[in-house]
Design an enzyme around this catalytic site. Structure first.
Site, PDB file in Angstrom:
ATOM      1  N   ARG A  51       0.806  -1.354  -0.013  1.00  0.00           N
ATOM      2  CA  ARG A  51      -0.139   0.066   0.010  1.00  0.00           C
ATOM      3  C   ARG A  51       0.843   1.328   0.091  1.00  0.00           C
ATOM      4  O   ARG A  51       0.362   2.487  -0.626  1.00  0.00           O
ATOM      5  CB  ARG A  51      -0.909   0.017   1.233  1.00  0.00           C
ATOM      6  CG  ARG A  51      -2.306   0.858   1.274  1.00  0.00           C
ATOM      7  CD  ARG A  51      -2.772   0.768   2.470  1.00  0.00           C
ATOM      8  NE  ARG A  51      -3.359  -0.664   2.850  1.00  0.00           N
ATOM      9  CZ  ARG A  51      -4.563  -0.423   2.701  1.00  0.00           C
ATOM     10  NH1 ARG A  51      -5.517   0.098   2.682  1.00  0.00           N
ATOM     11  NH2 ARG A  51      -5.038  -1.867   2.961  1.00  0.00           N
ATOM     12  N   LYS A 157       3.137 -18.919   6.267  1.00  0.00           N
ATOM     13  CA  LYS A 157       2.294 -19.099   7.475  1.00  0.00           C
ATOM     14  C   LYS A 157       1.767 -17.981   8.211  1.00  0.00           C
ATOM     15  O   LYS A 157       2.458 -17.048   7.976  1.00  0.00           O
ATOM     16  CB  LYS A 157       3.293 -20.277   8.499  1.00  0.00           C
ATOM     17  CG  LYS A 157       4.278 -19.406   9.221  1.00  0.00           C
ATOM     18  CD  LYS A 157       4.823 -20.337  10.136  1.00  0.00           C
ATOM     19  CE  LYS A 157       4.362 -20.164  11.615  1.00  0.00           C
ATOM     20  NZ  LYS A 157       5.216 -19.246  12.310  1.00  0.00           N
ATOM     21  N   ASP A 186       7.201 -23.628   4.830  1.00  0.00           N
ATOM     22  CA  ASP A 186       7.442 -23.868   6.359  1.00  0.00           C
ATOM     23  C   ASP A 186       8.908 -23.907   6.273  1.00  0.00           C
ATOM     24  O   ASP A 186       9.829 -24.658   5.753  1.00  0.00           O
ATOM     25  CB  ASP A 186       7.098 -25.165   6.597  1.00  0.00           C
ATOM     26  CG  ASP A 186       7.476 -25.363   8.139  1.00  0.00           C
ATOM     27  OD1 ASP A 186       8.483 -25.389   8.539  1.00  0.00           O
ATOM     28  OD2 ASP A 186       6.370 -25.962   8.987  1.00  0.00           O
ATOM     29  N   HIS A 187       9.485 -22.664   6.740  1.00  0.00           N
ATOM     30  CA  HIS A 187      10.959 -22.406   6.540  1.00  0.00           C
ATOM     31  C   HIS A 187      11.870 -23.429   7.241  1.00  0.00           C
ATOM     32  O   HIS A 187      12.999 -23.530   6.719  1.00  0.00           O
ATOM     33  CB  HIS A 187      11.361 -20.942   6.890  1.00  0.00           C
ATOM     34  CG  HIS A 187      11.409 -20.707   8.309  1.00  0.00           C
ATOM     35  ND1 HIS A 187      10.469 -20.392   9.356  1.00  0.00           N
ATOM     36  CD2 HIS A 187      12.711 -20.542   8.944  1.00  0.00           C
ATOM     37  CE1 HIS A 187      11.057 -20.206  10.552  1.00  0.00           C
ATOM     38  NE2 HIS A 187      12.179 -20.249  10.411  1.00  0.00           N
ATOM     39  N   LYS A 191      15.817 -25.435   5.885  1.00  0.00           N
ATOM     40  CA  LYS A 191      17.031 -25.398   6.768  1.00  0.00           C
ATOM     41  C   LYS A 191      17.812 -26.322   6.288  1.00  0.00           C
ATOM     42  O   LYS A 191      17.389 -27.737   6.166  1.00  0.00           O
ATOM     43  CB  LYS A 191      16.804 -25.599   8.365  1.00  0.00           C
ATOM     44  CG  LYS A 191      16.457 -24.163   8.772  1.00  0.00           C
ATOM     45  CD  LYS A 191      16.252 -24.418   9.922  1.00  0.00           C
ATOM     46  CE  LYS A 191      15.101 -23.082  10.809  1.00  0.00           C
ATOM     47  NZ  LYS A 191      16.089 -21.995  11.029  1.00  0.00           N
ATOM     48  N   GLU A 225      13.906 -20.787  21.942  1.00  0.00           N
ATOM     49  CA  GLU A 225      14.502 -19.552  21.429  1.00  0.00           C
ATOM     50  C   GLU A 225      14.726 -18.707  22.917  1.00  0.00           C
ATOM     51  O   GLU A 225      14.074 -18.786  23.906  1.00  0.00           O
ATOM     52  CB  GLU A 225      13.372 -18.944  20.898  1.00  0.00           C
ATOM     53  CG  GLU A 225      13.125 -19.253  19.540  1.00  0.00           C
ATOM     54  CD  GLU A 225      11.993 -18.548  18.660  1.00  0.00           C
ATOM     55  OE1 GLU A 225      12.442 -17.804  17.911  1.00  0.00           O
ATOM     56  OE2 GLU A 225      10.919 -18.768  19.064  1.00  0.00           O
ATOM     57  N   ASP A 244       1.992 -21.511  16.345  1.00  0.00           N
ATOM     58  CA  ASP A 244       3.444 -20.538  15.738  1.00  0.00           C
ATOM     59  C   ASP A 244       4.496 -21.696  15.441  1.00  0.00           C
ATOM     60  O   ASP A 244       5.174 -21.579  14.407  1.00  0.00           O
ATOM     61  CB  ASP A 244       3.853 -19.373  16.859  1.00  0.00           C
ATOM     62  CG  ASP A 244       4.806 -18.705  16.371  1.00  0.00           C
ATOM     63  OD1 ASP A 244       4.957 -18.074  15.237  1.00  0.00           O
ATOM     64  OD2 ASP A 244       5.947 -18.585  16.770  1.00  0.00           O
ATOM     65  N   HIS A 249       6.495 -26.271  12.281  1.00  0.00           N
ATOM     66  CA  HIS A 249       7.876 -26.531  12.379  1.00  0.00           C
ATOM     67  C   HIS A 249       8.390 -27.851  12.907  1.00  0.00           C
ATOM     68  O   HIS A 249       9.032 -28.759  12.451  1.00  0.00           O
ATOM     69  CB  HIS A 249       8.835 -25.437  12.848  1.00  0.00           C
ATOM     70  CG  HIS A 249       8.450 -24.171  12.092  1.00  0.00           C
ATOM     71  ND1 HIS A 249       8.363 -23.860  11.002  1.00  0.00           N
ATOM     72  CD2 HIS A 249       8.421 -22.784  12.931  1.00  0.00           C
ATOM     73  CE1 HIS A 249       8.066 -22.628  10.773  1.00  0.00           C
ATOM     74  NE2 HIS A 249       7.987 -22.063  11.927  1.00  0.00           N
ATOM     75  N   LYS A 349       9.517 -19.632  24.021  1.00  0.00           N
ATOM     76  CA  LYS A 349      10.297 -18.449  24.141  1.00  0.00           C
ATOM     77  C   LYS A 349      10.901 -18.149  25.346  1.00  0.00           C
ATOM     78  O   LYS A 349      10.354 -18.380  26.379  1.00  0.00           O
ATOM     79  CB  LYS A 349       9.353 -17.272  23.412  1.00  0.00           C
ATOM     80  CG  LYS A 349       8.958 -17.418  22.308  1.00  0.00           C
ATOM     81  CD  LYS A 349       8.571 -16.349  21.308  1.00  0.00           C
ATOM     82  CE  LYS A 349       8.178 -16.696  19.887  1.00  0.00           C
ATOM     83  NZ  LYS A 349       9.056 -16.599  19.016  1.00  0.00           N
TER      84      LYS A 349
HETATM   85  C1  BG6 Z   1       8.566 -18.474  12.837  1.00  0.00           C
HETATM   86  C2  BG6 Z   1       7.889 -18.040  14.103  1.00  0.00           C
HETATM   87  O1  BG6 Z   1       7.943 -19.212  11.997  1.00  0.00           O
HETATM   88  O2  BG6 Z   1       9.743 -19.333  13.259  1.00  0.00           O
HETATM   89  C3  BG6 Z   1       8.582 -17.169  15.243  1.00  0.00           C
HETATM   90  O3  BG6 Z   1       6.595 -17.511  13.747  1.00  0.00           O
HETATM   91  C4  BG6 Z   1      10.007 -18.039  15.366  1.00  0.00           C
HETATM   92  O4  BG6 Z   1       7.934 -17.062  16.220  1.00  0.00           O
HETATM   93  C5  BG6 Z   1      10.787 -18.523  14.284  1.00  0.00           C
HETATM   94  O5  BG6 Z   1      10.798 -17.003  16.169  1.00  0.00           O
HETATM   95  C6  BG6 Z   1      11.806 -19.349  14.616  1.00  0.00           C
HETATM   96  O6  BG6 Z   1      12.403 -19.558  13.376  1.00  0.00           O
HETATM   97  P1  BG6 Z   1      14.150 -19.710  13.383  1.00  0.00           P
HETATM   98  O7  BG6 Z   1      14.576 -19.937  12.076  1.00  0.00           O
HETATM   99  O8  BG6 Z   1      14.632 -18.584  14.279  1.00  0.00           O
HETATM  100  O9  BG6 Z   1      14.348 -21.022  14.425  1.00  0.00           O
END
Ligand code: BG6
Length: 512
Positions: A51, A157, A186-187, A191, A225, A244, A249, A349
């Site tokens: 935007r 996501k 899904d990142h 990895k 984390e 989350d 993941h 977290k």
């Molecule tokens: C994301 C979550 O998908 O993954 C975050 O929304 C999280 O809350 C993150 O911090 C963690 O990813 P990575 O690659 O830092 O382990």
């Protein structure tokens, strides 16, 4: 799965939500790294869409700042300038259908000027409320129809909030795009070390014969984390750790650890096998949720003299919030390979350190010859697959302490990625973007798998919604979460592994 050296056909990558954090922090630096490695097609452009009314030049300046902060690559200024020239920007109101004509016209022009073969990848990095809307308006402009070139849609996501919303979203997307055009990110699957689970299992003769209920005592996956919710309180309030981290993941890692060997290394063969794992997850009863699922929320504390906020004091968080920032659970996979083997997964977290690892705990020997072992964990060999940081693998086994008698001591056999000559571990987004450009969906999640995982989460979501008596434990920031999480680990003296920053530092001392 194709080799990285393959080059994708020319195309335009259209990023919706281009003024957002993800674009600047992850997507553009990942594209720049691919550019530096000569992996982008020669005929390539990025069209940022959102935007904010800015010009191509301002967009380039902002992205250049993002690269400077977030790319760790070494490069010459000239390279950066060449890359930035590939970036363009068009402001529209994404929720307003008529504005999409502007996208169509701009794409038409860019395509003619740059000769990108009418190939388009659309990337949705917007608030999820726009996920069903953008594809609808793209289709109104016929931008979804592959015919002249390929059309793919990448979706970030969260993919739904529960089974119902995920199924609705799937149905909506399938009205405009076919499943083979959809790339759900899904990142974690991007990895390097997560993919290495497949190589460890299926290219070594020594692990797979032991990878089953006969030899494995239990499997443990931790994704911890040390940071809190930072400036994402608003998002996290509507999400929580279950949605989350766990549903996506952690469960995707479970899929790779538990799957059967695929017949080939082909996207459907692999995704069919992980899907079978998800279909075999034992449904949790309300009693299981009470007993085997622990939720927690971080509360304020002081770590090394530094005062740390509790979750409820974070920006955009309800001061009475019941959102969980920690989840630990135990479950079973009811199939031939895993019958009776407990799986433990946890994520949180504000834990002591940032670490993700998979631990395979093997059964102890049927008969113990050497006096008594100190702890139960000592008697079980462990294979630790370290996803991050200090990526690597570690095998714990018993050894005779030199000298008189037969004293047994556990030692580590360890491999660290940092020991390799080429230590560059690409960011997950590099791999995933490149795979989509190459048309390889192996490391993207399929719609049916996403729904299956929501199905598994259903009883937990339902129990937490309906039964306010289920405790939400406060845990001090900087601790390993509620200590009751230890109680779900079955077996005399057994507990979670409490990992350190460095893979092989455990036991006596530990750097956090
Ligand atoms: C994301 C979550 O998908 O993954 C975050 O929304 C999280 O809350 C993150 O911090 C963690 O990813 P990575 O690659 O830092 O382990």
């Amino acid at each position: 799965m194709k080799e990285n050296i393959e080059r994708a056909s020319g195309h335009i990558l259209i990023i919706f939500g281009a003024s957002g954090d993800l674009t600047r922090r992850k997507l553009i630096p990942a594209l720049f790294n691919l550019f530096l490695k000569d992996l982008l097609p020669e005929k390539f452009a990025v069209l940022g869409v959102s935007r904010t009314e800015i010009s191509d030049d301002v967009f380039r300046t902002k992205m250049s700042e993002g690269i400077k902060v977030h790319s760790d690559a070494e490069y010459e200024e000239e390279k950066l300038d060449n890359f930035l020239r590939k970036l363009y920007y068009t402001p529209i109101d994404t929720s307003y259908g008529d504005d999409y004509v502007k996208i169509k016209d701009r794409l038409h022009k860019l395509n003619n000027d740059l000769n990108t073969g009418s190939n388009y990848i659309f990337y949705l990095s917007t608030p999820p409320s726009l996920y069903p809307i953008i594809p609808m308006y793209l289709s109104k402009q016929d931008l979804n129809k592959s015919g002249t070139g390929f059309r793919r849609l990448i979706i970030e996501k969260p993919f739904g909030y529960d089974l119902k919303t995920a199924a609705e979203l799937n149905n909506k997307l399938l009205e405009y795009f076919s499943e083979d055009q959809l790339y759900r990110i899904d990142h974690y699957l991007g990895k390097e070390t997560v993919q290495n689970v497949l190589v460890t299992r299926f290219s070594n003769g020594i692990f797979e014969p032991l990878w089953n209920s006969k030899y494995v005592h239990h499997v443990e996956i931790t994704s911890a984390e040390s940071i809190g919710v930072e400036n994402r309180g608003g998002y996290f309030e509507g999400s929580g750790t279950l949605r989350d981290m766990i549903q996506n993941h952690l469960m995707q890692m479970v899929g790779l650890v538990a799957m059967e060997p695929p017949s080939s290394f082909d996207s459907n063969a692999i995704r069919n096998e992980t899907m079978k794992v998800f279909q075999s997850l034992r449904k949790l009863s309300p009693e299981d949720v009470l007993k085997n699922v622990i939720r927690g929320q971080y509360i304020n504390s002081s770590v090394r003299g530094e005062k740390m906020k509790g979750y409820r004091e974070e920006k955009d968080v309800d001061p009475n919030s019941r959102t969980e920032t920690f989840v630990a659970l135990k479950f079973y996979i009811d199939n031939w390979r895993w019958g009776g083997v407990p799986f433990y997964i946890r994520s949180g977290k504000r834990l002591p350190t940032r670490v993700t690892e998979i631990v395979i705990h093997f059964n102890k020997t049927p008969h113990w010859l050497f006096g008594h072992y100190q702890t139960a964990a000592e008697a079980n060999n462990q294979l630790v697959i370290r996803i991050q940081p200090d990526e690597g693998m570690l095998l714990k086994f018993a050894m005779k302490v030199p000298g008189q008698g037969f004293q047994v001591h556990n030692v580590n056999m360890d491999f660290h990625y940092s020991d390799l000559k080429n230590t560059y571990v690409p960011d997950a987004y590099e791999r995933l973007l490149l795979d989509c450009m190459l048309g390889d969906p192996t490391l993207y999640t399929r719609g049916d798998a996403v729904e299956e995982l929501w199905k598994f989460m259903g009883p937990i979501q339902e129990a937490w919604e309906k039964n306010s008596d289920i405790p939400l434990y406060g845990y001090p920031s900087g601790s390993w979460g509620p200590d009751v999480a230890d109680n779900i680990v079955e077996g005399e003296q057994l507990t979670w592994r409490y990992p350190c920053k460095n893979l092989s530092d455990d036991g006596l001392y530990c750097e956090l």
